[in-house]
Structure formats: structure tokens, C-alpha cells
Design an enzyme around this catalytic site. Structure first.
Site, short mmCIF file in Angstrom:
data_model
loop_
_atom_site.label_atom_id
_atom_site.label_comp_id
_atom_site.label_asym_id
_atom_site.label_seq_id
_atom_site.Cartn_x
_atom_site.Cartn_y
_atom_site.Cartn_z
N GLY A 13 -6.58 -2.51 -7.98
CA GLY A 13 -5.81 -2.53 -6.73
C GLY A 13 -5.95 -3.86 -6.02
O GLY A 13 -6.15 -3.92 -4.81
N TYR A 156 -8.88 13.13 1.04
CA TYR A 156 -9.32 11.74 0.95
C TYR A 156 -10.83 11.63 1.17
O TYR A 156 -11.53 10.99 0.38
CB TYR A 156 -8.57 10.91 1.99
CG TYR A 156 -8.95 9.45 2.04
CD1 TYR A 156 -8.55 8.58 1.03
CD2 TYR A 156 -9.71 8.94 3.09
CE1 TYR A 156 -8.91 7.23 1.07
CE2 TYR A 156 -10.05 7.60 3.14
CZ TYR A 156 -9.65 6.75 2.13
OH TYR A 156 -10.00 5.43 2.17
N SER A 157 -11.35 12.27 2.21
CA SER A 157 -12.79 12.12 2.49
C SER A 157 -13.61 12.74 1.38
O SER A 157 -14.65 12.20 0.99
CB SER A 157 -13.15 12.73 3.86
OG SER A 157 -12.93 14.12 3.85
P1 NAP Z 1 -3.89 -0.55 0.29
O1 NAP Z 1 -3.58 -1.71 1.15
O2 NAP Z 1 -3.11 0.71 0.44
O3 NAP Z 1 -3.85 -1.03 -1.24
C1 NAP Z 1 -4.12 -0.10 -2.25
C2 NAP Z 1 -4.24 -0.82 -3.56
O4 NAP Z 1 -4.57 0.14 -4.58
C3 NAP Z 1 -2.95 -1.51 -3.98
O5 NAP Z 1 -3.30 -2.73 -4.59
C4 NAP Z 1 -2.38 -0.55 -5.03
O6 NAP Z 1 -1.60 -1.18 -6.04
C5 NAP Z 1 -3.65 -0.02 -5.65
N1 NAP Z 1 -3.49 1.24 -6.36
C6 NAP Z 1 -3.18 2.45 -5.84
N2 NAP Z 1 -3.12 3.36 -6.83
C7 NAP Z 1 -3.40 2.70 -7.99
C8 NAP Z 1 -3.49 3.09 -9.34
N3 NAP Z 1 -3.28 4.36 -9.72
N4 NAP Z 1 -3.80 2.14 -10.27
C9 NAP Z 1 -4.02 0.85 -9.91
N5 NAP Z 1 -3.95 0.43 -8.63
C10 NAP Z 1 -3.64 1.34 -7.69
O7 NAP Z 1 -5.43 -0.10 0.45
P2 NAP Z 1 -6.66 -0.81 1.20
O8 NAP Z 1 -6.60 -0.39 2.62
O9 NAP Z 1 -6.75 -2.23 0.83
O10 NAP Z 1 -7.87 0.00 0.56
C11 NAP Z 1 -8.59 -0.44 -0.58
C12 NAP Z 1 -9.72 0.55 -0.84
O11 NAP Z 1 -10.58 0.62 0.30
C13 NAP Z 1 -9.23 1.96 -1.10
O12 NAP Z 1 -10.04 2.56 -2.10
C14 NAP Z 1 -9.43 2.65 0.22
O13 NAP Z 1 -9.60 4.03 0.08
C15 NAP Z 1 -10.67 1.95 0.73
N6 NAP Z 1 -10.80 2.00 2.18
C16 NAP Z 1 -9.85 1.43 3.00
C17 NAP Z 1 -10.01 1.52 4.39
C18 NAP Z 1 -9.04 0.91 5.36
O14 NAP Z 1 -9.22 1.12 6.58
N7 NAP Z 1 -8.05 0.19 4.94
C19 NAP Z 1 -11.13 2.19 4.92
C20 NAP Z 1 -12.06 2.75 4.06
C21 NAP Z 1 -11.89 2.65 2.70
P3 NAP Z 1 0.02 -1.36 -5.93
O15 NAP Z 1 0.23 -2.44 -4.91
O16 NAP Z 1 0.43 -1.78 -7.30
O17 NAP Z 1 0.55 -0.04 -5.49
#
Ligand code: NAP
Length: 248
Positions: A13, A156-157
Site C-alpha cells: 500500500g 476494523y478495530s
Molecule cells: P490510505 O490512504 O487509505 O491508503 C491505503 C493504501 O493501501 C493504498 O496504497 C492502497 O492501494 C493500499 N491497499 C488497500 N488494499 C490493498 C490490497 N488489497 N493490496 C495492496 N494494497 C492495498 O490509508 P492510510 O491512512 O495511509 O493507512 C495506511 C495504514 O495505516 C492502514 O493499514 C491503516 O489501517 C493504518 N492506519 C491509518 C490511520 C490513519 O489515521 N490514517 C490510523 C491508524 C492506522 P491503492 O492505492 O492501489 O488502492
């Protein structure tokens, strides 16, 4: 500050948000970064461009983490090209937010397939090359809600809490092989995942955060780079919380 020269890293991702910032930070520390994406090739290519702009090196590595055969094939090919994988960042994740009474079987399956199964498939594909080198780093992106809970984020959690169990078990399984496994648990970080929250909800989160603001992807990436470094060699099975004090 931390030197990852000569290390090969996979960031799942990596096309957006925390994965993009992590790719850039790892590359800036010297790692060669394989930027994974599922569908958004253009955005992932932009990450590679930003990696190069930061003076680093990397390439695209497209696969769906939820598809075990694609994961296996892509990682095998990457190991063939680069001689191994040293660092795996299980960052790919999705969030389908529902209260319990609205949760469907499909929500569970879809979320689990990416957030939990995907991390297991990627770790499984990378573990042999790491064992061979007797050195490895696996870093799983969990979440503050894995430990605090959050109404409306039932599935999710739970999936993010599952990653903590995975982290602790893999840490114990592979410690003797020179492989450390840790989790990073971000709080509320400014990315696409959180962009759609109404302003009132965002303000509510800021009000509950002692540091009084939303986090930046780079602040999460910094913790990942540290855990990937030689300096973190005595840290395994731990959770590094990057949440502005939201949950202490
Ligand atoms: P985001 O902006 O929604 O980006 C998600 C990424 O995951 C994108 O690059 C997407 O690729 C990729 N992805 C989703 N499904 C996939 C799959 N099946 N195979 C390969 N890639 C996949 O998310 P983010 O906020 O940066 O979050 C990144 C991580 O941190 C996640 O695990 C999230 O749960 C965790 N997190 C985020 C937050 C927050 O506040 N943002 C807080 C706590 C934890 P595509 O672009 O190709 O779709």
C-alpha cells in the site's frame, strides 16, 4: 540519521498516505524500496518519483495483498531480482466503518482479507529470504483503535487487534533467526482514509488528543524507519504508538 543502505524494503500500500511517506523515508535512509499498490498504479508511480526526488531508489511492485498467489509470485520475483527482502512493512489496509448491527459478512471478509490475511501472506512470502540472511524486519501497521476500541469501527478495530497478535507470535517464532517483528499503532493521521470524516468528528478527535492536532504520515514513517534500523535490534514484539497521546 538511521542508515539502511543496501537493504531491500517492501512497503505494501505504498501508493498513498502512510505507505507513501514510509516509502520515501525508508529510501531517504538508504533502502531500495519496492512500492506495492493494488489498483492505483499512477499514484504508486508518483511515490517512486518522490522516492527518487528524495535521492533514493525504488520500483513498483503491483499485487493485491489479499491474493496469496499474487503475493507469492511478486515477492519471489523481487527476491530473484534483488537477492532478498530485508524489510517488510505491512501497511496496506482498508476501513469499512459500521456499528455492530449493520456489519455484514461481506464487510468482515473484505476487511479481513486485506488487513489480516494480507499481512500473513506477505510475512509468509518474505520470511524464508529473511531467514536465509539471518536478518529481517517486519513492521505491521495496526491502529490506536486496536487497543482503545472505537464505536462504529467494529470490524476494523478487530482486524487491527489481530495484527497485534500476529506481531507478538511472529516475534517469538523468528527471534532466533535475527528477525524482529513489531507493530506501529497510529492515532488519527491525515490521509485519504480519514479525509471523509466530517469536520465535527475531526474536531472531536483533536479535542481528545493531548498534542492537540492530527498527525502527519511522516510522523508514522519515522517510527517505521527506526524499527527497521540496526539501532532497533533489541526491540521485538512491541507496539510503538504514534498517536499524539490520544491513548496512553
Ligand atoms: P490510505 O490512504 O487509505 O491508503 C491505503 C493504501 O493501501 C493504498 O496504497 C492502497 O492501494 C493500499 N491497499 C488497500 N488494499 C490493498 C490490497 N488489497 N493490496 C495492496 N494494497 C492495498 O490509508 P492510510 O491512512 O495511509 O493507512 C495506511 C495504514 O495505516 C492502514 O493499514 C491503516 O489501517 C493504518 N492506519 C491509518 C490511520 C490513519 O489515521 N490514517 C490510523 C491508524 C492506522 P491503492 O492505492 O492501489 O488502492
Amino acid at each position: 540519521m538511521f542508515d539502511l543502505t543496501g537493504k531491500i524494503a517492501v512497503v505494501t500500500g505504498g501508493s498513498r498516505g502512510i505507505g507513501r511517506a514510509t516509502s520515501i523515508s525508508l529510501a531517504r535512509a538508504g533502502a531500495y524500496v519496492l512500492v506495492n499498490y493494488r489498483s492505483n498504479e499512477e499514484a504508486a508511480a508518483e511515490t517512486v518519483r518522490l522516492v527518487e526526488e528524495a535521492g533514493g531508489q525504488g520500483e513498483l511492485l503491483g499485487f493485491d495483498v489479499a491474493d496469496p498467489e499474487s503475493v507469492e509470485r511478486a515477492i519471489k520475483e523481487a527476491v530473484g531480482r534483488h537477492g532478498g527482502i530485508d524489510i517488510l512493512v505491512n501497511n496496506a489496509g482498508i476501513s469499512i466503518d459500521q456499528l455492530l448491527l449493520r456489519v455484514s459478512a461481506k464487510d468482515l471478509e473484505t476487511t479481513w482479507a486485506t488487513n489480516v490475511n494480507g499481512a500473513v501472506y506477505c510475512a509468509k512470502a518474505c520470511i524464508r529470504p529473511m531467514m536465509k540472511k539471518r536478518w529481517g524486519r517486519i513492521i505491521n501497521l495496526s491502529s490506536v483503535v486496536a487497543e482503545s476500541g472505537n464505536p462504529g469501527q467494529v470490524v476494523y478495530s478487530a482486524s487491527k487487534a489481530a495484527l497485534l497478535g500476529l506481531t507478538r507470535t511472529l516475534a517469538r517464532e523468528y527471534a532466533t533467526r535475527g528477525i524482529t517483528v513489531n507493530a506501529v499503532a497510529p492515532g488519527f493521521i491525515e490521509t485519504d482514509m480519514t479525509a471523509e470524516l466530517p469536520d465535527a468528528a475531526k474536531q472531536g478527535i483533536v479535542d481528545q488528543t493531548p498534542l492537540g492536532r492530527i498527525g502527519r504520515p511522516e510522523e508514522v514513517a519515522a517510527a517505521v524507519v527506526f524499527l527497521a534500523s540496526e539501532e532497533a535490534s533489541y526491540i521485538t514484539g512491541q507496539v510503538v504508538r504514534v498517536n499524539g497521546g490520544m491513548h496512553v
